[in-house]
Design a protein around this motif. Structure first.
Motif, PDB file in Angstrom:
ATOM      1  N   UNK A  92     -82.663 -52.811 -34.807  1.00 20.82           N
ATOM      2  CA  UNK A  92     -82.057 -53.768 -35.732  1.00 20.82           C
ATOM      3  C   UNK A  92     -80.746 -53.221 -36.302  1.00 20.82           C
ATOM      4  N   UNK A  93     -80.733 -51.920 -36.685  1.00 18.99           N
ATOM      5  CA  UNK A  93     -79.552 -51.314 -37.271  1.00 18.99           C
ATOM      6  C   UNK A  93     -78.389 -51.336 -36.293  1.00 18.99           C
ATOM      7  N   UNK A  94     -78.669 -51.140 -35.004  1.00 20.05           N
ATOM      8  CA  UNK A  94     -77.599 -51.125 -34.021  1.00 20.05           C
ATOM      9  C   UNK A  94     -77.088 -52.515 -33.696  1.00 20.05           C
ATOM     10  N   UNK A  95     -77.928 -53.536 -33.832  1.00 18.80           N
ATOM     11  CA  UNK A  95     -77.512 -54.875 -33.410  1.00 18.80           C
ATOM     12  C   UNK A  95     -76.796 -55.661 -34.493  1.00 18.80           C
ATOM     13  N   UNK A  96     -77.035 -55.378 -35.786  1.00 21.05           N
ATOM     14  CA  UNK A  96     -76.423 -56.220 -36.819  1.00 21.05           C
ATOM     15  C   UNK A  96     -74.910 -56.037 -36.860  1.00 21.05           C
ATOM     16  N   UNK A  97     -74.409 -54.918 -36.290  1.00 20.19           N
ATOM     17  CA  UNK A  97     -72.969 -54.695 -36.290  1.00 20.19           C
ATOM     18  C   UNK A  97     -72.230 -55.728 -35.474  1.00 20.19           C
ATOM     19  N   UNK A  98     -72.951 -56.433 -34.607  1.00 15.30           N
ATOM     20  CA  UNK A  98     -72.325 -57.469 -33.796  1.00 15.30           C
ATOM     21  C   UNK A  98     -72.296 -58.822 -34.493  1.00 15.30           C
ATOM     22  N   UNK A  99     -72.935 -58.935 -35.650  1.00 13.99           N
ATOM     23  CA  UNK A  99     -73.011 -60.212 -36.350  1.00 13.99           C
ATOM     24  C   UNK A  99     -71.696 -60.526 -37.040  1.00 13.99           C
ATOM     25  N   UNK A 100     -71.489 -61.801 -37.348  1.00 12.45           N
ATOM     26  CA  UNK A 100     -70.275 -62.164 -38.076  1.00 12.45           C
ATOM     27  C   UNK A 100     -70.382 -61.711 -39.524  1.00 12.45           C
ATOM     28  N   UNK A 101     -69.270 -61.837 -40.253  1.00 16.58           N
ATOM     29  CA  UNK A 101     -69.190 -61.302 -41.613  1.00 16.58           C
ATOM     30  C   UNK A 101     -70.228 -61.917 -42.546  1.00 16.58           C
ATOM     31  N   UNK A 102     -70.468 -63.218 -42.455  1.00 14.46           N
ATOM     32  CA  UNK A 102     -71.396 -63.870 -43.363  1.00 14.46           C
ATOM     33  C   UNK A 102     -72.825 -63.391 -43.128  1.00 14.46           C
ATOM     34  N   UNK A 103     -73.222 -63.245 -41.866  1.00 13.39           N
ATOM     35  CA  UNK A 103     -74.584 -62.815 -41.556  1.00 13.39           C
ATOM     36  C   UNK A 103     -74.814 -61.357 -41.949  1.00 13.39           C
ATOM     37  N   UNK A 104     -73.723 -60.564 -41.967  1.00 12.42           N
ATOM     38  CA  UNK A 104     -73.869 -59.162 -42.353  1.00 12.42           C
ATOM     39  C   UNK A 104     -74.417 -59.045 -43.763  1.00 12.42           C
ATOM     40  N   UNK A 105     -73.959 -59.920 -44.669  1.00 14.73           N
ATOM     41  CA  UNK A 105     -74.460 -59.904 -46.036  1.00 14.73           C
ATOM     42  C   UNK A 105     -75.949 -60.145 -46.089  1.00 14.73           C
ATOM     43  N   UNK A 106     -76.455 -61.056 -45.262  1.00  7.10           N
ATOM     44  CA  UNK A 106     -77.888 -61.347 -45.221  1.00  7.10           C
ATOM     45  C   UNK A 106     -78.664 -60.142 -44.724  1.00  7.10           C
ATOM     46  N   UNK A 107     -78.135 -59.496 -43.668  1.00  2.89           N
ATOM     47  CA  UNK A 107     -78.809 -58.320 -43.118  1.00  2.89           C
ATOM     48  C   UNK A 107     -78.812 -57.183 -44.135  1.00  2.89           C
ATOM     49  N   UNK A 108     -77.722 -57.070 -44.905  1.00  2.00           N
ATOM     50  CA  UNK A 108     -77.653 -56.026 -45.919  1.00  2.00           C
ATOM     51  C   UNK A 108     -78.751 -56.213 -46.964  1.00  2.00           C
ATOM     52  N   UNK A 109     -79.012 -57.439 -47.341  1.00  2.00           N
ATOM     53  CA  UNK A 109     -80.115 -57.718 -48.274  1.00  2.00           C
ATOM     54  C   UNK A 109     -81.450 -57.310 -47.675  1.00  2.00           C
ATOM     55  N   UNK A 110     -81.592 -57.548 -46.356  1.00  2.00           N
ATOM     56  CA  UNK A 110     -82.836 -57.157 -45.677  1.00  2.00           C
ATOM     57  C   UNK A 110     -82.991 -55.639 -45.658  1.00  2.00           C
TER      58      UNK A 110
ATOM     59  N   UNK B  94     -73.758 -46.885 -41.574  1.00  2.00           N
ATOM     60  CA  UNK B  94     -73.295 -46.712 -42.950  1.00  2.00           C
ATOM     61  C   UNK B  94     -71.780 -46.873 -43.027  1.00  2.00           C
ATOM     62  N   UNK B  95     -71.050 -46.276 -42.079  1.00  2.00           N
ATOM     63  CA  UNK B  95     -69.593 -46.344 -42.101  1.00  2.00           C
ATOM     64  C   UNK B  95     -69.111 -47.768 -41.868  1.00  2.00           C
ATOM     65  N   UNK B  96     -69.775 -48.491 -40.956  1.00  2.00           N
ATOM     66  CA  UNK B  96     -69.349 -49.861 -40.677  1.00  2.00           C
ATOM     67  C   UNK B  96     -69.588 -50.752 -41.894  1.00  2.00           C
ATOM     68  N   UNK B  97     -70.743 -50.587 -42.542  1.00  2.00           N
ATOM     69  CA  UNK B  97     -71.038 -51.382 -43.734  1.00  2.00           C
ATOM     70  C   UNK B  97     -70.059 -51.067 -44.867  1.00  2.00           C
ATOM     71  N   UNK B  98     -69.696 -49.799 -44.977  1.00  2.00           N
ATOM     72  CA  UNK B  98     -68.715 -49.405 -45.992  1.00  2.00           C
ATOM     73  C   UNK B  98     -67.388 -50.123 -45.750  1.00  2.00           C
ATOM     74  N   UNK B  99     -66.897 -50.101 -44.531  1.00  2.00           N
ATOM     75  CA  UNK B  99     -65.627 -50.751 -44.198  1.00  2.00           C
ATOM     76  C   UNK B  99     -65.704 -52.266 -44.407  1.00  2.00           C
ATOM     77  N   UNK B 100     -66.843 -52.837 -44.076  1.00  2.00           N
ATOM     78  CA  UNK B 100     -67.054 -54.281 -44.275  1.00  2.00           C
ATOM     79  C   UNK B 100     -66.986 -54.621 -45.753  1.00  2.00           C
ATOM     80  N   UNK B 101     -67.629 -53.799 -46.571  1.00  2.00           N
ATOM     81  CA  UNK B 101     -67.646 -54.028 -48.015  1.00  2.00           C
ATOM     82  C   UNK B 101     -66.248 -53.875 -48.607  1.00  2.00           C
ATOM     83  N   UNK B 102     -65.472 -52.893 -48.124  1.00  2.00           N
ATOM     84  CA  UNK B 102     -64.110 -52.686 -48.631  1.00  2.00           C
ATOM     85  C   UNK B 102     -63.224 -53.885 -48.302  1.00  2.00           C
TER      86      UNK B 102
END
Length: 354
Positions: free
Chosen positions: A1-19, A32-40
């Motif tokens: 799951x952790x490897x596949x969510x990086x392919x999701x669009x920006x809106x879905x990433x927020x949902x996965x982050x909650x999960x 962790x680095x990808x989520x950090x960059x997405x959040x920035x």
């Protein structure tokens, strides 16, 4: 799951982050680095708080500084507190950049002066931070924003014992004193400042101080004559202060002197309202009306309208012009209590009951 969510669009990433938060899923370094960059990129406060508090995340002080910047810009005290708590738990060392962001945040807080003092106490012995000029500029700016003169004086003494100020720090000190209402001290410090460190920001600060109270005309005149021949040295804020100085001292000769130079400035329309107000305060009705002709109707604002109406009230004989201008202002829906007071003054001056 952790490897596949990086392919999701920006809106879905927020949902996965909650999960990830809900299921306590451990983060791999790359995730962790990808989520950090997405959040920035998104500057999302909710996501930032989730990421900061994830038990499996291993943030360094550089990452936490960026999170702190987002929380500071979003005026989110809870996020700042969570970062400080994490730093304390992990015994991380802070740096000057992190502290400057904290200072910006504390400067905007209701009781920020005590927090600024606490921060200074917590880094005693950290020569790397305490020798950083930008850090001290931020200390001065934050304490000035708080308006606490006692706090500012204490921090100023600490600053002078630690570093030799550059232009930026001198300017921050002067500005902080101005914000605390200590105009005389600000003027004294300006006179003690090395002449070669004075720049356009220093000049703008001092002119702003001279415009706050009557009696500094000679100092302002001397400063203006020092800079009048230097290209691009007088910025818009300095021009506004110069006109304010002429207005508060009602000095028509100084007003004419600065106007002669200002009229050659290609950006003069940006501050024409300040010029009109100064001429109005000096009783020069003709010049106010001359400047008014240079302003397109769509550029008129409440400040200019009130100035013009107040000018018509200086002496009798302008009733017709005032009423025409008042009608024009009403059609543009640009009247407030000050504008109404001005038009009533015109009527009173001309003894026009109707």
């Amino acid at each position: 799951m952790i490897d596949t969510y990086r392919q999701l669009d920006e809106e879905k990433t927020g949902t996965v982050l909650n999960d990830i938060e809900r299921l306590s899923i451990p983060l791999l370094p790359l995730s962790q680095r990808w989520l950090f960059q997405w959040c920035m990129r998104r500057k999302d406060l909710h996501s930032a708080k989730i990421l900061v508090n994830l038990p499996s995340a291993s943030w360094n002080i550089i990452d936490l500084t960026e999170f702190a910047r987002i929380f500071q810009e979003g005026h989110n005290d809870e996020g700042i507190v969570s970062i400080l708590s994490l730093i304390d738990r992990r015994q991380l060392s802070v740096d000057a950049r992190f502290c400057t962001i904290l200072l910006k945040h504390y400067g905007s807080q209701l009781n920020g002066a005590s927090q600024i003092r606490s921060l200074l106490n917590s880094i005693q012995g950290n020569d790397e931070i305490l020798s950083n000029l930008y850090f001290w500029s931020s200390v001065m700016a934050a304490s000035g924003t708080q308006g606490d003169l006692d706090c500012l004086n204490d921090l100023y003494n600490q600053c002078r014992s630690r570093v030799k100020p550059d232009s930026g720090l001198w300017n921050s000190i002067i500005t902080a004193l101005q914000r605390c209402g200590s105009l005389k001290r600000a003027i004294d410090i300006f006179h003690s400042m090395p002449r070669h460190l004075i720049n356009h920001r220093t000049i703008s600060c001092m002119l702003s101080i001279y415009a706050q109270e009557k009696g500094h005309l000679n100092q302002a005149r001397e400063l203006f004559r020092q800079i009048r021949g230097i290209p691009n040295q007088i910025h818009d804020s300095a021009w506004v202060s110069l006109f304010g100085i002429a207005a508060i001292n009602a000095d028509h000769s100084f007003l004419q002197e600065i106007t002669q130079i200002w009229m050659m400035d290609s950006t003069k329309s940006n501050i024409i309202g300040s010029a009109m107000n100064a001429f109005s305060k000096c009783g020069d009705i003709d010049m106010v009306l001359q400047l008014l002709k240079q302003i397109p109707s769509h550029a008129l604002d409440l400040y200019m309208i009130t100035t013009v109406l107040s000018t018509y009230a200086i002496q009798p004989g302008y009733m017709t012009e005032a009423m025409q201008f008042w009608d024009r202002s009403c059609q543009m829906d640009l009247m407030n209590e000050f504008s109404w007071a001005a038009i009533f003054s015109v009527c009173s001056r001309n003894k026009d009951i109707e």
